[in-house]
Every structure is written in C-alpha cells, then in structure tokens.
Scaffold this active site. Structure first.
Site, short mmCIF file in Angstrom:
data_model
loop_
_atom_site.label_atom_id
_atom_site.label_comp_id
_atom_site.label_asym_id
_atom_site.label_seq_id
_atom_site.Cartn_x
_atom_site.Cartn_y
_atom_site.Cartn_z
N GLU A 180 -3.90 63.54 52.51
CA GLU A 180 -4.09 62.53 53.78
C GLU A 180 -5.34 61.93 53.73
O GLU A 180 -5.63 60.81 53.94
CB GLU A 180 -3.67 62.99 55.25
CG GLU A 180 -2.12 63.01 55.11
CD GLU A 180 -1.27 61.84 54.76
OE1 GLU A 180 -1.80 60.89 55.12
OE2 GLU A 180 -0.14 61.93 54.45
N TYR A 219 -3.74 58.43 63.00
CA TYR A 219 -2.81 58.42 61.91
C TYR A 219 -3.00 59.77 61.08
O TYR A 219 -1.55 60.25 61.09
CB TYR A 219 -3.18 57.26 60.80
CG TYR A 219 -2.54 57.72 59.68
CD1 TYR A 219 -1.14 57.46 59.50
CD2 TYR A 219 -3.30 58.31 58.60
CE1 TYR A 219 -0.44 57.62 58.19
CE2 TYR A 219 -2.50 58.70 57.39
CZ TYR A 219 -0.98 58.40 57.29
OH TYR A 219 -0.47 58.53 56.17
N ASP A 228 1.09 53.88 58.76
CA ASP A 228 0.17 53.70 57.77
C ASP A 228 0.53 52.17 57.39
O ASP A 228 1.13 51.51 57.78
CB ASP A 228 0.02 54.57 56.37
CG ASP A 228 1.00 54.29 55.53
OD1 ASP A 228 2.11 53.55 55.88
OD2 ASP A 228 0.80 54.82 54.35
N CYS A 286 13.47 43.13 46.90
CA CYS A 286 14.40 43.21 47.84
C CYS A 286 15.69 43.81 47.26
O CYS A 286 16.57 44.27 48.04
CB CYS A 286 14.69 42.02 48.53
SG CYS A 286 13.12 41.33 49.33
N CYS A 292 16.03 47.22 47.97
CA CYS A 292 15.83 47.82 49.48
C CYS A 292 17.09 48.30 49.99
O CYS A 292 18.10 47.46 50.14
CB CYS A 292 15.16 46.76 50.21
SG CYS A 292 14.88 47.16 51.96
N CYS A 304 17.29 42.50 57.05
CA CYS A 304 16.12 42.33 56.83
C CYS A 304 15.59 40.92 57.35
O CYS A 304 15.81 39.97 56.86
CB CYS A 304 15.10 42.55 55.43
SG CYS A 304 13.37 42.05 55.49
#
Length: 360
Positions: free
Chosen positions: A105, A188, A206, A268, A271, A277
C-alpha cells in the site's frame, strides 16, 4: 439523471464510518427520497442510492439511504467479476500477511503495479517482518526504494516499522485506530490494511474506486480532484454489511477501476455493471469540472531530486559535493533540490561538506 446532491452531515454525530443504511431504516425525522413514478429516468444504480433530506431539528439525520436489494445485486456482479478476473498479485496471497499488504500500500501510492512488483519482491525478501526493517538505518529504506518515486514514503514506512516493533511487538496491528496512529498511515492506508489484511469492513477509497463510483452512480467521467465528504458517504452507503463481502468488494471495485473503468480508455463492453452505469447511459459526457492535475516531471525539482538521490543510493561511502554538482547544470535549482532533500530527512549533510543517506 444525476443522483440528487446530498445534504451536509454533521460528522460528530453521524453513523459509524462503515454503516450501511437500509432504505427502511432512515433516521427518525428524516424524509427518505425513494424512487417513484416520476423517477422513471433513474438508472438502476442511481435508483439504488438516493438522498434523504434532513429534518430541521436533528443534525444527526443521515443523508444517504440505499435500496438494499439493488445494491446487493451490484455487490454480486462486481465480486463475481473479481473472482474471474483478479490479478494474481503477491500482496493478495495469504503468505503476504499484514506486513506485505502494508508495504504494497505504501509502494502503490501514485505508482503503477508494474513498477512496484520488482521492488516489492526485493523488499520482502530483505525485510520479511517489520522488525527486520526497523533494525536498519532509514537510509537503507531509501536506498532500497530505488526509483519508485516519492521517496519520503520509504522514510515513513521505516518509521511505521519502528513504531510497530516498539508498540505492537512487531505485529501489524489489526485495530483501525491503531493503524491510523502509525507514522505515515492515513485514512486510506489504514482502511486498506484493515480490509485487505484482516478482512474487516471499511470503505476503501482510492483513485480507481472513486472513478468507478463517479461514473456508475454519479454519472460523471471523473471524481473531484480531492476526496469529498459526499464520496465518503456514498462509499459507506454502498459497503456490504458482511465483513468478508465488504473486504472483497473493496478489492473488487479497486480492480475494476484499474483494469476496466480506467481513466483514459474505459472498456465498457467488459464491465459487469455497464448496463446500469449512469455515465454510460447518459452518453458518456465529457468532464466538466476543474482541470485535472497533470503529472509533469522533466525539468522539475522532482527530477533533480531523483538524480541527486540516485548518486547517493549507488554510493557505498559519503559523496562529495562535486559528485552531486555533476548531475545537474543549473546551480540554483540543484541547490534548492538538495536543500529540500536535506529538509525532508532523505539526505544527511556531514561537517566536511559530504552527503550520505540518513543513518538515524
């Protein structure tokens, strides 16, 4: 149709950070805005997350409600996609442990996975536990950081390792508040380590996750430049109630943003939530907010700092001023960059005019 803007909430009296608020459980005195016949243009994802107007008196009224059934479907689609398409990354393997997750991270902040992978492997081979890193001078962390960029992260990770050794017996703490108290660990990183290492239920926001939520729910091409309170409320409202599902959801939305819902070329057709969306169904409108910050490098102080640090990383003994002067012709900028490195604790000046990586 965009989601109605959420009314401000009083942070001191709001629900717990990671509470999911079913539509049927709105706070007393709160008028819940539920989809109606007049909301026919709402997409499924927009309809799943609605706002509640706060009553005049109680400032503790929650301002986000969710359609639990639709959001559960959303969780299922995204986590099922993740099960099939998640990358096999070393920090996701069980043997990585909490320390491996924490190291990743720190390294992954503003740095692509492809650059992190070799440094991560070298780092964990050399320092498999926080105590191993804590036993070394901070300059060795800077040296091993290589060219990942933003080298202050190396100092902060070293400081975090020292704190883990001193306060927690060498084990990365499980408690979110204890993680937040570590040097260099912000909101975060604490949420990410608690979620990815310990399977806890936290909203992990994030850049990738923020972009997925901005497009899928808010109908915007990009999120704001800085994380907003509204984004945090949305993330909490979408968080699964079950800890294990919440942890997978956090990783899955991040992976979706990294691999499919990318900044420059979203795919897309790949997705799992494209059908609902908001941004796609609105015709993928162009970004109309403040200009997005660019990442310039050539000719900047960052480049000069990198060149100076490269000389020091490769040296086995203190470096004379002349060796540093040779890496950049412009003396004023070079001196400013070197002064900045010293001020940041990344370089230690010696009385004889030489420089080295920090020993303490």
């Amino acid at each position: 149709m965009p989601v109605p803007s959420a009314a401000p909430a009083a942070d001191a009296t709001a629900a717990p950070v990671d509470a999911v608020i079913p539509a049927s459980a709105a706070a007393p005195g709160t008028a819940t805005t539920a989809p109606s016949a007049t909301d026919a243009t709402l997409t499924p994802l927009e309809a799943a997350v609605t706002t509640a107007a706060p009553a005049p008196a109680p400032r503790s009224a929650l301002d986000v409600t969710v359609d639990a059934v639709e959001v559960t479907r959303l969780h299922g689609r995204v986590t099922a996609w993740f099960d099939q398409h998640a990358r096999d990354l070393p920090w996701r393997r069980p043997e990585a442990g909490a320390w491996g997750v924490m190291v990743s991270e720190f390294m992954l902040q503003q740095t692509p996975v492809s650059r992190v992978l070799p440094i991560y492997e070298q780092w964990l081979a050399r320092w498999p536990r926080p105590a191993d890193l804590a036993a070394e001078p901070p300059g060795e962390a800077v040296r091993a950081w290589g060219r990942l960029g933003y080298p202050r992260r190396a100092l902060r990770l070293h400081a975090a390792a020292c704190a883990i050794q001193e306060r927690h017996g060498g084990d990365v703490p499980r408690d979110h508040a204890a993680l937040l108290a570590l040097p260099g660990v912000g909101e975060y990183t604490a949420a990410a380590v608690a979620s990815f290492a310990y399977g806890q239920r936290h909203a992990v926001l994030d850049t990738n996750v923020r972009r997925v939520f901005a497009r899928a729910v808010s109908g915007r091409q990009y999120p704001p430049n800085a994380t907003t309170a509204a984004e945090r409320r949305l993330a909490r409202a979408l968080l699964p109630e079950d800890e294990a599902t919440a942890a997978k959801w956090a990783a899955a939305t991040m992976e979706l943003g990294a691999l499919v819902c990318t900044a420059r070329g979203p795919e897309c057709v790949r997705c799992p939530i494209a059908a609902g969306c908001a941004w796609r169904l609105a015709g993928s409108p162009a970004h109309d907010g403040p200009p997005r910050r660019g990442q310039t490098y050539a000719g900047t102080d960052r480049q000069v700092r990198g060149k100076l640090l490269a000389v020091l990383r490769e040296a086995v003994a203190p470096v004379p001023q002349a060796a540093l002067d040779a890496v950049w012709d412009e003396p004023v900028q070079r001196a400013r960059a070197l002064d900045g490195l010293v001020a940041d604790g990344l370089v230690e000046p010696l009385p004889n005019g030489e420089y080295r990586l920090p020993l303490s």
